[in-house]
Motif scaffolding. Structure first.
Motif, PDB file in Angstrom:
ATOM      1  N   VAL A  30       2.101  -1.011   1.306  1.00 47.31           N
ATOM      2  CA  VAL A  30       1.267  -0.290   1.932  1.00 47.31           C
ATOM      3  C   VAL A  30       1.285   0.481   2.740  1.00 47.31           C
ATOM      4  O   VAL A  30       0.261   1.531   3.163  1.00 47.31           O
ATOM      5  N   LEU A  31       2.292   0.664   3.107  1.00 48.61           N
ATOM      6  CA  LEU A  31       2.529   1.305   4.471  1.00 48.61           C
ATOM      7  C   LEU A  31       2.916   3.366   3.341  1.00 48.61           C
ATOM      8  O   LEU A  31       2.858   4.582   4.580  1.00 48.61           O
TER       9      LEU A  31
ATOM     10  N   SER B  28       1.696   4.050   0.734  1.00 50.46           N
ATOM     11  CA  SER B  28       0.554   4.377   0.072  1.00 50.46           C
ATOM     12  C   SER B  28      -0.302   5.832   0.645  1.00 50.46           C
ATOM     13  O   SER B  28      -0.092   6.056   1.737  1.00 50.46           O
TER      14      SER B  28
ATOM     15  N   THR C 179      -5.300   5.701   7.237  1.00 52.22           N
ATOM     16  CA  THR C 179      -4.005   5.555   8.623  1.00 52.22           C
ATOM     17  C   THR C 179      -5.577   4.197   8.774  1.00 52.22           C
ATOM     18  O   THR C 179      -4.096   3.138   8.684  1.00 52.22           O
TER      19      THR C 179
ATOM     20  N   LYS D 166      -5.067   1.672   5.827  1.00 49.71           N
ATOM     21  CA  LYS D 166      -3.374   0.960   6.231  1.00 49.71           C
ATOM     22  C   LYS D 166      -3.327  -0.391   6.854  1.00 49.71           C
ATOM     23  O   LYS D 166      -3.316  -1.365   7.198  1.00 49.71           O
TER      24      LYS D 166
ATOM     25  N   TRP E 206      -5.368  -3.262   5.849  1.00 46.76           N
ATOM     26  CA  TRP E 206      -5.033  -4.729   5.104  1.00 46.76           C
ATOM     27  C   TRP E 206      -3.770  -5.121   5.390  1.00 46.76           C
ATOM     28  O   TRP E 206      -2.688  -5.665   5.409  1.00 46.76           O
TER      29      TRP E 206
END
Length: 59
Positions: free
Chosen positions: A24-25, A27, A31, A34, A37
């Motif tokens: 996720v970080l 991707s 912000t 992220k 998620w």
């Protein structure tokens, strides 16, 4: 025996959650998405992982 199986299962979930958070970080999502998620994955470890796998940000 039951404690060992639960411990191994928990460890596998923890590793999968860490892997999902790292993805996720990395991707290209903004912000806010992220953060949402990551919170979903942390609050609901198994369900959050499945939801991220199906609907999460890619790339």
């Amino acid at each position: 025996m039951n404690i060992q199986v639960s411990g191994i299962f928990g460890l596998l979930i923890l590793i999968a959650d860490i892997w999902a958070i790292v993805n996720v970080l990395q991707s290209n999502a903004d912000t806010l998405k992220k953060v949402i998620w990551i919170v979903v994955i942390l609050v609901l470890p198994v369900l959050g992982l499945v939801l991220w796998f199906l609907f999460g940000p890619r790339g």
